[in-house]
Design an enzyme around this catalytic site. Structure first.
Site, PDB file in Angstrom:
ATOM      1  N   GLY A   1     -41.283  20.081 -15.894  1.00 50.80           N
ATOM      2  CA  GLY A   1     -40.479  21.209 -16.354  1.00 50.80           C
ATOM      3  C   GLY A   1     -40.005  21.036 -17.785  1.00 50.80           C
ATOM      4  N   THR A   2     -39.663  19.812 -18.155  1.00 51.66           N
ATOM      5  CA  THR A   2     -39.169  19.559 -19.513  1.00 51.66           C
ATOM      6  C   THR A   2     -40.226  19.947 -20.546  1.00 51.66           C
ATOM      7  OG1 THR A   2     -37.766  17.766 -18.722  1.00 51.66           O
ATOM      8  CG2 THR A   2     -38.347  17.728 -21.074  1.00 51.66           C
TER       9      THR A   2
ATOM     10  N   ASN B   1     -29.193  24.376 -12.047  1.00 51.74           N
ATOM     11  CA  ASN B   1     -29.443  23.132 -11.315  1.00 51.74           C
ATOM     12  C   ASN B   1     -28.176  22.432 -10.852  1.00 51.74           C
ATOM     13  OD1 ASN B   1     -29.437  22.925 -14.275  1.00 51.74           O
ATOM     14  ND2 ASN B   1     -29.459  20.724 -13.915  1.00 51.74           N
TER      15      ASN B   1
ATOM     16  N   GLN C   1     -35.660  25.295 -10.718  1.00 52.33           N
ATOM     17  CA  GLN C   1     -34.887  25.180  -9.462  1.00 52.33           C
ATOM     18  C   GLN C   1     -35.074  26.388  -8.549  1.00 52.33           C
ATOM     19  OE1 GLN C   1     -33.253  22.568  -8.356  1.00 52.33           O
ATOM     20  NE2 GLN C   1     -33.079  21.308 -10.182  1.00 52.33           N
TER      21      GLN C   1
ATOM     22  N   SER D   1     -41.855  23.094 -11.926  1.00 50.36           N
ATOM     23  CA  SER D   1     -42.046  21.648 -11.845  1.00 50.36           C
ATOM     24  C   SER D   1     -42.390  21.263 -10.410  1.00 50.36           C
ATOM     25  CB  SER D   1     -40.761  20.956 -12.292  1.00 50.36           C
ATOM     26  OG  SER D   1     -40.899  19.568 -12.171  1.00 50.36           O
TER      27      SER D   1
ATOM     28  N   HIS E   1     -41.982  18.217  -8.758  1.00 50.33           N
ATOM     29  CA  HIS E   1     -41.204  17.282  -7.922  1.00 50.33           C
ATOM     30  C   HIS E   1     -39.974  17.907  -7.281  1.00 50.33           C
ATOM     31  CE1 HIS E   1     -37.872  15.914 -10.787  1.00 50.33           C
ATOM     32  NE2 HIS E   1     -38.653  16.599 -11.597  1.00 50.33           N
TER      33      HIS E   1
ATOM     34  N   THR F   1     -56.084  14.176 -21.345  1.00 52.45           N
ATOM     35  CA  THR F   1     -56.816  14.148 -20.071  1.00 52.45           C
ATOM     36  C   THR F   1     -55.868  14.520 -18.934  1.00 52.45           C
ATOM     37  OG1 THR F   1     -58.241  12.454 -20.969  1.00 52.45           O
ATOM     38  CG2 THR F   1     -58.230  12.682 -18.575  1.00 52.45           C
TER      39      THR F   1
ATOM     40  N   CYS G   1     -29.716  14.566 -14.487  1.00 48.38           N
ATOM     41  CA  CYS G   1     -30.195  14.275 -15.837  1.00 48.38           C
ATOM     42  C   CYS G   1     -29.051  13.858 -16.754  1.00 48.38           C
ATOM     43  CB  CYS G   1     -30.880  15.499 -16.428  1.00 48.38           C
ATOM     44  SG  CYS G   1     -32.038  16.218 -15.284  1.00 48.38           S
TER      45      CYS G   1
HETATM   46  C1  LIG Z   1     -33.398  23.784 -14.282  1.00 46.56           C
HETATM   47  C2  LIG Z   1     -34.258  22.630 -14.674  1.00 46.56           C
HETATM   48  N1  LIG Z   1     -35.090  22.768 -15.717  1.00 46.56           N
HETATM   49  C3  LIG Z   1     -35.894  21.772 -16.112  1.00 46.56           C
HETATM   50  C4  LIG Z   1     -35.886  20.559 -15.470  1.00 46.56           C
HETATM   51  C5  LIG Z   1     -36.804  19.470 -15.951  1.00 46.56           C
HETATM   52  O1  LIG Z   1     -37.898  19.325 -15.075  1.00 46.56           O
HETATM   53  P1  LIG Z   1     -38.724  17.944 -15.043  1.00 46.56           P
HETATM   54  O2  LIG Z   1     -37.851  16.953 -14.336  1.00 46.56           O
HETATM   55  O3  LIG Z   1     -39.961  18.277 -14.273  1.00 46.56           O
HETATM   56  O4  LIG Z   1     -39.013  17.581 -16.448  1.00 46.56           O
HETATM   57  C6  LIG Z   1     -35.025  20.353 -14.393  1.00 46.56           C
HETATM   58  C7  LIG Z   1     -34.944  19.042 -13.714  1.00 46.56           C
HETATM   59  O5  LIG Z   1     -33.950  18.671 -13.165  1.00 46.56           O
HETATM   60  C8  LIG Z   1     -34.187  21.429 -13.977  1.00 46.56           C
HETATM   61  O6  LIG Z   1     -33.348  21.290 -12.952  1.00 46.56           O
END
Ligand SMILES: Cc1ncc(COP(=O)(O)O)c(C=O)c1O
Length: 390
Positions: free
Chosen positions: A72-73, A152, A182, A202, A204, A240, A327
């Site tokens: 997601g990042t 989140n 989320q 994302s 996970h 890759t 985070c």
């Molecule tokens: C709302 C939101 N955006 C982005 C992310 C980042 O995702 P990733 O952990 O896959 O980089 C998170 C992760 O906690 C999230 O909760």
């Protein structure tokens, strides 16, 4: 004590066993490079295609509009940086909210230093964006609005359709990016139908592997890569491909996307059972997650105690939770989300996020509340600031 109660599903979820087995098969057997021209490469490419189709189906988009990323990042960074780079004529003003994930907030801060004008729209005490303020900020110079669909930390669902309507009434060609990390597979998320330009997801958070995600980009909207290389993912995301990870992501999305309603109902029952049992807790606490928030997240702030201390006591009961967002929980600062909802200072140190998944049960929720009843009286900070001895 063998049982584990994992209530930190917004930080990450336990990977489905089927996904783990499939990934292990792919890693061990389908090891070709999808760009290679021989049979092993073609086989890997075929598996990638299947995964791309599964994720695309879950979003009701075409597979060629999806780009796999490392999570997601990266999807958030790519969307924001990439669309501004590719569309300089749209303007130098960008808008987001005060309650974004750091992977959006920090990009905005970076762009601010680069000369972009930024606006961080405020939210009310439930975490919902102030639409009047948003409307007043959109101007002919606005290039992009980036919105978190589900928060989140407290689970607030933002009114994205209304945001798009307001944007279109003022500056139709300003772009919309939605961070749906989320929300994905928890509520229906259909970016094409909603008129969203870019949307990040994302793996996970949906019982898939870590380190994989995807960006949906509306066809015809220009976007540049943020790094350059071998031209994979239609040259938007070189490197890759993480074949086992992407395959695991595809499988998880297929396994869960058909059960959104069923899982929602189950998790709602779990959250309600948690709240009901909390009702007879004699402590001073405040539920921060609003009624309209996603049932997957319940943020509760207890007056007069430190969330981190509570977290570790719960851990002794094999119950796993977060303080605010995982985070930022290692940084010793108050959550920007709890500040944005103007949480009273007596509660702000004691906010705990319980986040559920369909793998949890009502019994686990009830056991957690019982544990809270045992722990809290022991760790409450006395007036003088001293904790009671255990
Ligand atoms: C709302 C939101 N955006 C982005 C992310 C980042 O995702 P990733 O952990 O896959 O980089 C998170 C992760 O906690 C999230 O909760």
């Amino acid at each position: 004590m063998n049982r584990e109660i994992y209530l930190d599903n917004s930080a990450t979820t336990r990977q489905f066993d089927e996904v783990t087995a499939y990934m292990s098969h792919i890693a061990g057997n389908v090891y070709g490079n999808p760009s290679s021209l021989h049979r092993k490469g073609i086989e890997a490419e075929k598996h990638l295609k299947k995964a791309r189709q599964a994720v695309a189906d879950s979003l009701k988009v075409e597979s060629r509009d999806l780009y796999f990323t490392s999570g997601g990042t990266e999807a958030n960074n790519l969307a924001i940086l990439g669309c501004l780079e590719a569309n300089p004529r749209l303007g130098r003003h960008i808008i987001t909210t005060q309650v974004e994930h750091p992977s959006v907030l920090e990009v905005f801060r970076f762009l601010e230093k680069k000369g972009y004008k930024t606006d961080f729209i405020k939210v009310d005490s439930f975490g919902t964006i102030d639409l009047d303020e948003l409307e007043s900020k959109i101007s002919p110079e606005t290039a992009l609005i980036s919105i978190i669909l589900v928060n989140n930390e407290i689970g607030t669902v933002q009114p994205v359709e209304e945001i798009i309507r307001i944007k279109n009434s003022i500056k139709r060609d300003a772009l919309i990016h939605v961070d749906a990390v989320q929300a994905y597979c928890k509520i229906p998320v259909f970016p094409q139908r909603a008129g969203i330009d870019f949307l990040s997801v994302s793996s996970h958070k949906i019982h898939g592997p870590k380190g994989v995600g995807a960006l949906y980009a509306k066809r015809g909207v220009k976007i540049s890569p943020v790094f350059y290389g071998g031209g994979q993912e239609t040259a938007l995301r070189s490197g890759t491909e993480n074949v086992p990870g992407i395959c695991g992501f595809g499988m998880a999305s297929e396994m869960i996307s058909g059960s959104i309603d069923e899982n929602h109902k189950k998790v709602k029952t779990i959250k309600e059972a948690f709240i009901k049992r909390l009702g007879n807790l004699s402590e001073d606490f405040k539920m921060i997650s609003p009624g309209a928030s996603l049932p997957y997240i319940l943020n509760i702030a207890f007056a007069g105690l430190k969330a981190e201390v509570l977290l570790h006591h719960l851990e002794e009961f094999n119950i796993f939770v977060s303080t605010g967002s995982a985070c930022s929980s290692r940084k010793n600062t108050h959550s920007h989300v709890l500040k944005a909802v103007k949480l009273d200072s007596k509660y702000i140190e004691g906010a705990i996020r319980f986040s559920f998944s369909a793998l949890n049960s009502v019994a686990e929720a009830e056991e957690t509340v019982e544990a809270l009843k045992v722990i809290i009286p022991k760790i409450k900070i006395k007036r003088g600031g001293q904790a009671w001895k255990k």
